[in-house]
Design a protein around this motif. Structure first.
Motif, mmCIF file in Angstrom:
data_model
loop_
_atom_site.group_PDB
_atom_site.id
_atom_site.type_symbol
_atom_site.label_atom_id
_atom_site.label_comp_id
_atom_site.label_asym_id
_atom_site.label_seq_id
_atom_site.Cartn_x
_atom_site.Cartn_y
_atom_site.Cartn_z
ATOM 1 N N ALA A 105 0.841 -1.206 0.000
ATOM 2 C CA ALA A 105 0.000 0.000 0.000
ATOM 3 C C ALA A 105 0.874 1.252 0.000
ATOM 4 O O ALA A 105 0.600 2.217 -0.709
ATOM 5 C CB ALA A 105 -0.919 0.004 1.212
ATOM 6 N N TYR A 106 1.944 1.210 0.789
ATOM 7 C CA TYR A 106 2.820 2.369 0.893
ATOM 8 C C TYR A 106 3.456 2.696 -0.453
ATOM 9 O O TYR A 106 3.488 3.851 -0.875
ATOM 10 C CB TYR A 106 3.897 2.110 1.957
ATOM 11 N N LYS A 107 3.942 1.643 -1.130
ATOM 12 C CA LYS A 107 4.554 1.841 -2.451
ATOM 13 C C LYS A 107 3.571 2.521 -3.399
ATOM 14 O O LYS A 107 3.904 3.483 -4.093
ATOM 15 C CB LYS A 107 4.958 0.476 -3.028
ATOM 16 N N SER A 116 -2.579 9.706 2.049
ATOM 17 C CA SER A 116 -2.716 8.695 3.105
ATOM 18 C C SER A 116 -1.407 7.956 3.380
ATOM 19 O O SER A 116 -1.361 7.072 4.233
ATOM 20 C CB SER A 116 -3.826 7.704 2.756
ATOM 21 N N ALA A 117 -0.324 8.326 2.652
ATOM 22 C CA ALA A 117 0.963 7.643 2.856
ATOM 23 C C ALA A 117 1.409 7.658 4.314
ATOM 24 O O ALA A 117 1.931 6.670 4.821
ATOM 25 C CB ALA A 117 2.037 8.268 1.969
ATOM 26 N N ALA A 118 1.167 8.772 5.014
ATOM 27 C CA ALA A 118 1.618 8.878 6.405
ATOM 28 C C ALA A 118 0.895 7.864 7.289
ATOM 29 O O ALA A 118 1.514 7.204 8.127
ATOM 30 C CB ALA A 118 1.375 10.293 6.931
ATOM 31 N N THR A 119 -0.419 7.730 7.083
ATOM 32 C CA THR A 119 -1.182 6.761 7.873
ATOM 33 C C THR A 119 -0.700 5.346 7.574
ATOM 34 O O THR A 119 -0.562 4.519 8.485
ATOM 35 C CB THR A 119 -2.675 6.849 7.499
ATOM 36 N N ILE A 120 -0.438 5.073 6.286
ATOM 37 C CA ILE A 120 -0.005 3.733 5.913
ATOM 38 C C ILE A 120 1.373 3.443 6.505
ATOM 39 O O ILE A 120 1.627 2.348 7.009
ATOM 40 C CB ILE A 120 -0.002 3.576 4.379
ATOM 41 N N ALA A 121 2.248 4.449 6.489
ATOM 42 C CA ALA A 121 3.565 4.268 7.116
ATOM 43 C C ALA A 121 3.389 3.890 8.581
ATOM 44 O O ALA A 121 4.139 3.058 9.113
ATOM 45 C CB ALA A 121 4.382 5.546 6.977
ATOM 46 N N GLU A 266 11.048 11.829 7.380
ATOM 47 C CA GLU A 266 10.213 10.752 6.867
ATOM 48 C C GLU A 266 9.542 11.260 5.587
ATOM 49 O O GLU A 266 9.022 12.369 5.559
ATOM 50 C CB GLU A 266 9.168 10.375 7.932
ATOM 51 N N ARG A 267 9.564 10.433 4.537
ATOM 52 C CA ARG A 267 9.083 10.906 3.245
ATOM 53 C C ARG A 267 7.650 11.444 3.311
ATOM 54 O O ARG A 267 7.360 12.544 2.833
ATOM 55 C CB ARG A 267 9.156 9.770 2.216
#
Lengths: 315, 150
Positions: A105-107, A116-121, A266-267
């Motif tokens: 999911a992050y990729k 939503s990348a931050a939540t997935i991280a 953090e990206r």
């Protein structure tokens, strides 16, 4: 022609109703609408991911996994499907699966620049932490000794408490059913109320069970902490080195990127900042997404630290 | 735990001189008292109270920082501080002023030094009109930062 108009109308109605349900936090209603949508058209992955989200809110984890797998069969690059899949797997305590789903999911989230990348991280880190906990528990058990025995006792006691609540609940349900049959003649309205009561009761029981599980976990953690402190040879103060921490969220990093000024973040966090302001947080000089480079060495350092120190996620 | 609460939980520790935490019951609003440490006659011996309001996206989003009144505590006189407590300071603006590496301490220190360096015992131009307009959310206001000396 006729059908396509009919379809479109239907979809519009569904979308409208679904929105209303979500706003009212009526996830049961939303779940039903999406079930109807799927019966109407089982080739639309969005129906499956949306139902998965309603089911996620209802804690129907297995059903979430089912829906996500359907959605992924239809659309193998579904960001939402992988996201919800990871969350459900984590809730079911399958950290290895949760890790691989949420990494996928992050990729995808990074590729499409999803906010939503931050939540997935966060899910990725939680899965890593859980993996560490599982391996720590195994180590403690294998080493045997007093701590292992005490942890086992506490775990068993916790399980007993949970099953006591469950037994009580299923006895209560039996009784309820008998009552219901008795009173059947008294009309539909009463039955409806009864159904509402059952739902509320079910939620209360679920909450009670979660509370018991939580207090068991707390007790075990406290015990481990006491033992760790009593053994100065093994006891190390739990501190995450500053260079592994994202300067914005203060969390340990999992995908660090470095700016042209040499500071790493953090990206997902720095992208969120750049969405608001295209400046370097430290120097306030112009900074764009293209100026960011992955910091591979730091990434490995974070991963290594996490492998030995899963607690760092909640630090 | 959100990023905001994680960030805030960590700073409850040593604060720089002249800054004390008054209220931090939750992670929505904090109050801190600040004192000016030098002998500036406008502020000497006085304590002022700052209110920080955080949203869930803090520290990506700027906190809303204003001076508040309390028994025995007034709003400091300053050409960039309105009498309703709103502070005109670029690092608090959500545009390019705020940076997510700022913290509650660093904001307090910036405001401290903003007071220390001030020599004019006055309110901003148009203070009465501004206060009458009833705008209490600094986010809705577009300040013009035309004075590079502050």
């Amino acid at each position: 022609m006729w059908w396509s108009v009919w379809d479109r109308l239907n979809i519009l109605i569904f979308a409208r109703l679904w929105c209303r349900c979500f706003q009212a936090s009526d996830f049961i209603g939303a779940e039903r609408f999406y079930t109807r949508a799927i019966i109407h058209d089982a080739t639309n992955p969005a129906y499956f991911t949306n139902r998965a989200l309603s089911r996620l809110k209802l804690s129907l984890w297995e059903a979430v996994i089912d829906d996500c797998q359907h959605a992924l069969d239809l659309l193998p690059t579904s960001l939402k499907a992988y996201t919800y899949l990871g969350q459900a797997q984590l809730a079911l305590d399958r950290p290895n699966e949760a890790l691989s789903s949420s990494q996928q999911a992050y990729k995808l989230a990074i590729a499409v620049r999803s906010p939503s990348a931050a939540t997935i991280a966060g899910t990725v880190l939680q899965a890593k932490k859980r993996k560490w906990e599982v391996s720590e528990d195994r180590r403690i058990m294998e080493e045997g000794g007093l701590l292992g025995k005490l942890v086992k006792m506490l775990t068993e006691e916790g399980e007993k408490e949970v099953s006591a609540v469950e037994t009580q609940w299923s006895l209560g349900k039996e009784e309820g059913r008998v009552h219901k049959e008795h009173r059947h003649e008294e009309g539909g309205e009463w039955n409806k109320n009864r159904e509402g009561d059952t739902q509320a009761l079910e939620a209360a029981v679920w909450e009670e069970i979660e509370a018991r599980k939580h207090s068991t976990r707390e007790r075990i953690n406290l015990l481990k902490d006491v033992f760790a402190r009593a053994d100065p040879a093994k006891y190390k103060p739990r501190i995450v080195p500053d260079h592994l921490i994202d300067n914005i969220t203060f969390c340990i990093m999992h995908d660090p990127v470095i700016t042209k000024h040499g500071q790493s973040y953090e990206r997902a966090t720095i992208l969120e900042h750049l969405r608001r302001s295209k400046t370097d947080p430290l120097t306030r000089e112009p900074l764009t997404e293209e100026d960011l480079r992955p910091n591979l060495a730091l990434r490995v350092a974070c991963e290594e630290f996490m492998r030995e120190n899963g607690w760092a996620v909640d630090y | 735990m959100t990023f905001a609460t994680r960030r805030l939980r960590k700073i409850v520790g040593a604060l720089p001189p002249g800054i004390t935490l008054v209220r931090a019951e939750d992670f929505k609003e904090w109050q801190l008292d600040i004192r000016v440490l030098d002998d500036n006659p406008i502020y000497k011996g006085k304590t002022y109270r700052l209110s920080f309001k955080f949203n869930i996206n803090y520290p990506i989003d700027a906190p809303i920082v204003t001076f508040v009144e309390a028994p025995g505590i007034t709003i400091p006189m300053h050409p960039h501080i309105y009498s309703n407590g709103i502070i005109c300071l670029d690092l608090l603006s959500s545009g390019n002023g705020w940076s997510p590496v700022q913290s509650v301490e660093s904001v307090c220190m910036s405001i401290q030094s903003m007071l220390t360096g001030n020599t004019r015992n006055e309110r901003p131009e148009g203070d009465a009109d501004f206060v009458r307009s009833g705008n209490t959310n600094p986010r809705n206001i577009r300040f013009v930062y035309d004075d590079p000396t502050v």
